[in-house]
Design an enzyme around this catalytic site. Structure first.
Site, PDB file in Angstrom:
ATOM      1  N   ASP A   1      -7.781   4.483  -3.692  1.00  0.00           N
ATOM      2  CA  ASP A   1      -8.915   4.750  -2.990  1.00  0.00           C
ATOM      3  C   ASP A   1      -9.837   5.603  -3.464  1.00  0.00           C
ATOM      4  O   ASP A   1     -10.413   6.865  -3.223  1.00  0.00           O
ATOM      5  CB  ASP A   1      -8.515   5.496  -1.775  1.00  0.00           C
ATOM      6  CG  ASP A   1      -7.524   4.618  -0.891  1.00  0.00           C
ATOM      7  OD1 ASP A   1      -7.582   3.443  -0.843  1.00  0.00           O
ATOM      8  OD2 ASP A   1      -6.791   5.172   0.173  1.00  0.00           O
TER       9      ASP A   1
ATOM     10  N   ASP B   1       0.777  -1.184   0.100  1.00  0.00           N
ATOM     11  CA  ASP B   1      -0.128   0.048  -0.135  1.00  0.00           C
ATOM     12  C   ASP B   1       0.755   1.211  -0.116  1.00  0.00           C
ATOM     13  O   ASP B   1       2.072   1.293   0.498  1.00  0.00           O
ATOM     14  CB  ASP B   1      -0.852  -0.052   1.415  1.00  0.00           C
ATOM     15  CG  ASP B   1      -1.912   0.720   0.942  1.00  0.00           C
ATOM     16  OD1 ASP B   1      -2.207   1.551   0.251  1.00  0.00           O
ATOM     17  OD2 ASP B   1      -3.048   0.341   1.680  1.00  0.00           O
TER      18      ASP B   1
ATOM     19  N   GLU C   1       3.725   4.996  -3.519  1.00  0.00           N
ATOM     20  CA  GLU C   1       3.735   6.041  -4.588  1.00  0.00           C
ATOM     21  C   GLU C   1       5.190   6.724  -4.528  1.00  0.00           C
ATOM     22  O   GLU C   1       5.837   7.197  -5.455  1.00  0.00           O
ATOM     23  CB  GLU C   1       2.774   7.094  -4.581  1.00  0.00           C
ATOM     24  CG  GLU C   1       1.465   6.948  -4.775  1.00  0.00           C
ATOM     25  CD  GLU C   1       0.697   5.807  -3.755  1.00  0.00           C
ATOM     26  OE1 GLU C   1      -0.335   5.329  -4.228  1.00  0.00           O
ATOM     27  OE2 GLU C   1       0.919   6.115  -2.709  1.00  0.00           O
TER      28      GLU C   1
END
Length: 954
Positions: free
Chosen positions: A630, A553, A556
């Site tokens: 998300d 998760d 980035e």
């Protein structure tokens, strides 16, 4: 003796001078051109390297010498192929068996041609290159820009996964950076038989190299009374202490934690009504590109036209949406924006790009903030599959995922206890709902120990027993592992002692959202030693438990939400390789390498599976899939996932998925579920919620990976709707269908490795001769047989479907035939989405199973859709290991001859442990004259197959 020495020296000097003035030099794998007339800020040297008959690496530099080559995305060991070089007038031509590259000696400009001499792609006149010096963190480099000619009928696909619901990028622009819901991959596929891989890891742009500008930098602004200088901003709050405020807005830019301070100070924004209105006056005629950045509810009107119908995003995770509008110079146009923030802190912005200069309007433009040189790879191909195959030759083969990954995954934010996750899996088994993988999300650790890889014993008292119990119920378990570490953990200290932590967040005492807020940061995945340590910590703590897959998760990396770009770079650097300005976008690739190489080093026979929230070129070689982050629970967000997934597939990375139902939930849906839990009554919002989820599951069943996840309300089918409700029944129907199609789907997975295949396919991949499909982003092929047409509007019971030309189609549910080359409105009842099969398709249907390896497919029903010749080759292997790389797999070919009406089942090729030696095929032909509705069991011709070829008359 002196005269010969002088003569020899003179000859040496003349030779050196001749070499220095040589317009080009041949090297082992290509050619270097010394530009004779370099332009200001242009290239002095251009290099072409041959990496295949259809693969050319182009480099350019303004320096006298090229910097040392290194690439994070290109696999090592690529070998050149034979090529030739010849002078052609004032140019030099490099030729392979399939391709020609003609380079101007005067300016270094390149034209790529096929063997017949037709131009495929050409750099702009003069080379189209520019280099602007830049320095970051003490490192020098260049902001680089490259322009290519682009004909009006060109179409571009790829660039990763973005959320503005754009598909064909011709005439559009996209900023390439990584963020939650946004995955940037610098690769495009053109309908002109080529792809282009842009080798840069910094912030980049495609289509327009300019930043979006503030409104007052582009327009003359007038308030609602006609006074020049800004728009009118009106803030109306239900809070009695400060109910209304009006002020002049010179720009609308409240997009990050810094600029949000420019909103009215101490004004209670939650549930406020905010209006920005006035007029804008353009200075030039043309098409203006707007980008809207929003959290909360928003509508935009231009010239009294609703150009952005209502959109919503949660307060902490804004979204971008783009729209265009044609404006005339000197003409005042009304602008009105209605914004309703949905939280105490909400973000908003509207910026614009004015029309491109005329000479750039028909250009393909690439720009990157910081490179050492220009690097791109030209990939020629006669089909889009071949182009993507070239991309994977450069960046690595896509691995075959474990077979269980093709089944259904259930997740939520989050299973808070061991009992919750085990009870949920047991409920699936008790209800006979097929499932393979259940997911444990973040915060399974003690609250103050993010990054410890330990379980909170009060909630997860026996993690090993938990995993063993999941396995005993024939499930797999994926666990969330972040590259994030609280500064108090031993793991953080282990990284930090070696200089492998990004320290800015700790220096600034940035606290996250957990409990009172804790200070931590992310590790530097660009350091080889840090990658090994990251895996070793996982191996020591998680691997002994028997966990099956890894969820990466926030890769980035997202160290802090909603920061401006400069602070994002400060938080994620400097890296071990250099400035984060230069190495901004490739973190997820490096992080994936850590897990993939780590697991294969200690357990080489177990297939790796990673799911990551970000990605980059080359991700597929690390057995890694990406999900779309998300996203919100809105119909427009569901629709945007179709184009997002298709462009991600065209970026060369075949495995993609999404949060079915969306992640961030509108409060009206939360309230509706809570009300239902109290009263048992379905109100209007809950009715919509259930239909939204049913439609999303119907679409998700045909994504490469089938996965539900999100915040409350929970996404397990029985939480969405009770048994017998049409939403519940629809979810079960498509989940059962997904499992019945396992022989077909797993074959597609095998094809991604052996044939560089793409599972989720925009229509343009298979029907490129039909120009009408170039902009169709809401239908797609799932493999060679299925045309999937999701329904993404509330209460829609029909939708328009285009049937591509070149084939006829069959309704999957009824077997009725539809002529290709036309658009029709077709039925789309609540419990079904339009699903069509192309003529010539052969579809293997497997047994009724509750998990992927419950039983072998001893009987396969083969649906053969007549009208054209067709073929399908069934692929099988052991499903869990890498023996397929050693040749341990089998294939059975099916070839249908429409003229003769025969199906040839080919001789089985290959073998593997556990392979079925004998099986039964039930052949069901479908034709215009004899339509057959889809059934799991049907009357057909039974064939006992023992591996030898058989020819069956239908």
């Amino acid at each position: 003796m002196k005269k010969p020495t002088r003569l020899l020296n003179l000859l040496v000097l003349l030779t050196l001078a001749a070499c220095a003035e040589s317009p080009y030099q041949k090297i082992d794998d290509g050619i270097i051109i010394n530009v004779e007339q370099p332009q200001d800020a242009g290239a002095r040297r251009v290099r072409l390297q041959v990496l295949g008959d259809k693969l050319i690496h182009v480099s350019a530099t303004p320096e006298k010498e090229f910097p040392r080559d290194s690439s994070l995305i290109i696999v090592p060991g690529l070998q050149t192929v034979p090529f030739s070089i010849e002078d052609i007038g004032d140019s030099v031509m490099l030729s392979t068996a399939k391709l020609k590259a003609v380079v101007s000696r005067s300016d270094g400009g390149i034209r790529f041609k096929d063997k017949a001499g037709k131009v495929i792609l050409a750099e702009k006149q003069g080379g189209g290159r520019s280099f602007t010096p830049i320095e970051a963190d003490g490192t020098k480099g260049y902001s680089v820009r490259q322009l290519f000619d682009s004909p009006a009928d060109e179409a571009f696909y790829g660039l990763g996964q973005h959320q503005a619901d754009e598909f064909n990028y011709k005439g559009k622009s996209e900023e390439l950076f990584q963020y939650n819901t946004k995955v940037s991959v610098p690769f495009i596929v053109s309908n002109k038989n080529y792809g282009l891989l842009w080798d840069s890891y910094s912030l980049s742009r495609f289509g327009d190299s300019r930043e979006y500008r503030q409104l007052n930098e582009t327009f003359i602004l007038y308030d609602k009374e006609g006074r020049q200088g800004g728009l009118t901003g009106t803030y109306v709050s239900p809070a009695p202490e400060r109910p209304r405020l009006e002020r002049k807005e010179e720009s609308l830019y409240f997009e990050d934690i810094k600029t949000i301070r420019n909103l009215p100070e101490n004004f209670p924004l939650k549930e406020a009504d905010v209006t920005y209105e006035g007029t804008i006056e353009a200075q030039h005629d043309g098409t203006y590109r707007f980008i809207l950045y929003y959290a909360g509810y928003v509508k935009v009107y231009l010239n009294d036209e609703l150009v952005v119908p209502e959109r919503w995003r949660t307060a902490w995770n804004p979204n971008s949406y783009k729209f265009t509008f044609d404006l005339e110079s000197g003409k005042k146009v009304p602008l009105r924006i209605e914004w309703k923030p949905d939280g105490g802190k909400s973000y908003f912005g509207l910026r614009v790009q004015p029309p491109l200069e005329e000479e750039e309007q028909d250009s393909q433009i690439w720009w990157s903030e910081m490179n050492k040189k220009i690097d791109y790879y030209f990939v020629y191909g006669e089909s889009m599959d071949e182009i993507i195959g070239g991309y994977r030759t450069l960046t690595g083969k896509s691995r075959i995922m474990p077979k269980w990954a093709m089944g259904f995954w259930q997740s939520r934010e989050r299973y808070k206890t061991q009992d919750e996750i085990l009870g949920t899996l047991k409920e699936f088994r008790d209800r006979k709902i097929p499932i393979d993988n259940i997911v444990l999300d973040w915060n399974h650790w003690p609250e103050d120990a993010w990054g410890s890889h330990e379980f909170d014993k009060s909630r997860f008292p026996d993690p090993k027993a938990m995993v063993d119990s999941i396995h005993a119920m024939h499930g797999k378990m994926m666990i969330s592992v972040w590259p994030k570490f609280y500064a108090t953990t031993e793991h953080y200290k282990e990284f930090d002692s070696k200089g492998w932590m990004y320290r800015q967040a700790v220096k600034d005492s940035i606290r996250d959202w957990v409990g009172p807020g804790y200070v931590g940061s992310f590790y530097d995945a660009y350091a080889p030693g840090a990658r090994k340590l990251f895996w070793n910590q996982i191996y020591e703590h998680y691997y002994p438990l028997g966990i099956d897959a890894w969820w990466m998760d926030a890769s980035e990396p997202n160290i802090l939400d909603c920061t401006d770009m400069e602070y994002r770079k400060a938080l994620s650097g400097p890296t071990a390789l250099g400035s984060s300005t230069e190495y901004f976008n490739a973190y997820a690739l490096m992080n994936a390498e850590a897990i993939y190489e780590g697991q294969r080093s200690v357990d080489p026979d177990k297939r790796v599976f990673l799911l990551t929230r970000s990605g980059f070129a080359g991700l597929q070689r690390y057995s890694t899939a990406t999900w779309s982050g998300d996203i919100a629970t809105r119909w427009e967000d569901m629709k945007a996932q179709i184009s997002a997934g298709l462009n991600f597939a065209m970026s060369g990375i075949p495995y993609w998925t999404m949060d079915i139902g969306g992640f961030c939930v509108e409060s009206r849906y939360v309230g509706a579920q809570l009300e239902y839990d109290r009263s048992g009554k379905e109100n209007a919002d809950l009715k919509e919620w259930r239909e939204l989820n049913a439609r999303w599951y119907q679409f998700g069943a045909f994504a490469p990976l089938y996965r539900a996840h999100g915040q409350f309300p929970y996404r397990e089918p029985w939480h969405i709707a009770p048994e017998g409700h049409p939403a519940y029944d629809a979810i079960l129907y498509y989940t059962d269908l997904r499992y019945r199609l396992m022989p077909y789907i797993y074959t597609l997975s095998g094809m991604t490795y052996f044939d560089d295949y793409t599972m989720m396919r925009p229509l343009v991949m298979d029907f490129g001769d039909d120009k009408k499909v170039e902009n169709i982003s809401d239908q797609f092929m799932f493999g060679p047989a299925f045309m999937v047409c999701p329904v993404y509007q509330y209460q829609a019971r029909s939708r328009e479907v285009y049937f591509p030309d070149g084939t006829n189609w069959y309704d999957f549910y009824t077997g009725q035939s539809v002529t290709g080359g036309q658009q029709l409105k077709v039925d789309a009842p609540y419990d079904r989405i339009p699903l069509y099969i192309r003529e010539g398709a052969i579809i293997p249907i497997g047994p009724d199973i509750q998990y992927s390896d419950e039983k072998p497919a001893e009987t396969i029903v083969l649906y053969v859709y007549r009208g054209q010749n067709g073929s399908f080759t069934l692929y099988e292997d052991e499903g869990v290991n890498y023996n397929y790389e050693k040749g341990d797999y089998s294939t059975i070919s099916f070839n249908y001859n429409d003229t003769e009406g025969t199906l040839t089942i080919g001789e089985r090729k290959g073998a593997f442990d556990g392979m079925l030696r004998e099986r039964k095929f039930i052949i069901v032909p479908v034709s215009r004259e004899d339509p057959r509705s889809f059934q799991y069991t049907d009357q057909g011709k039974q064939v006992n197959y023992d591996g030898k070829q058989q020819i069956i008359e239908l």
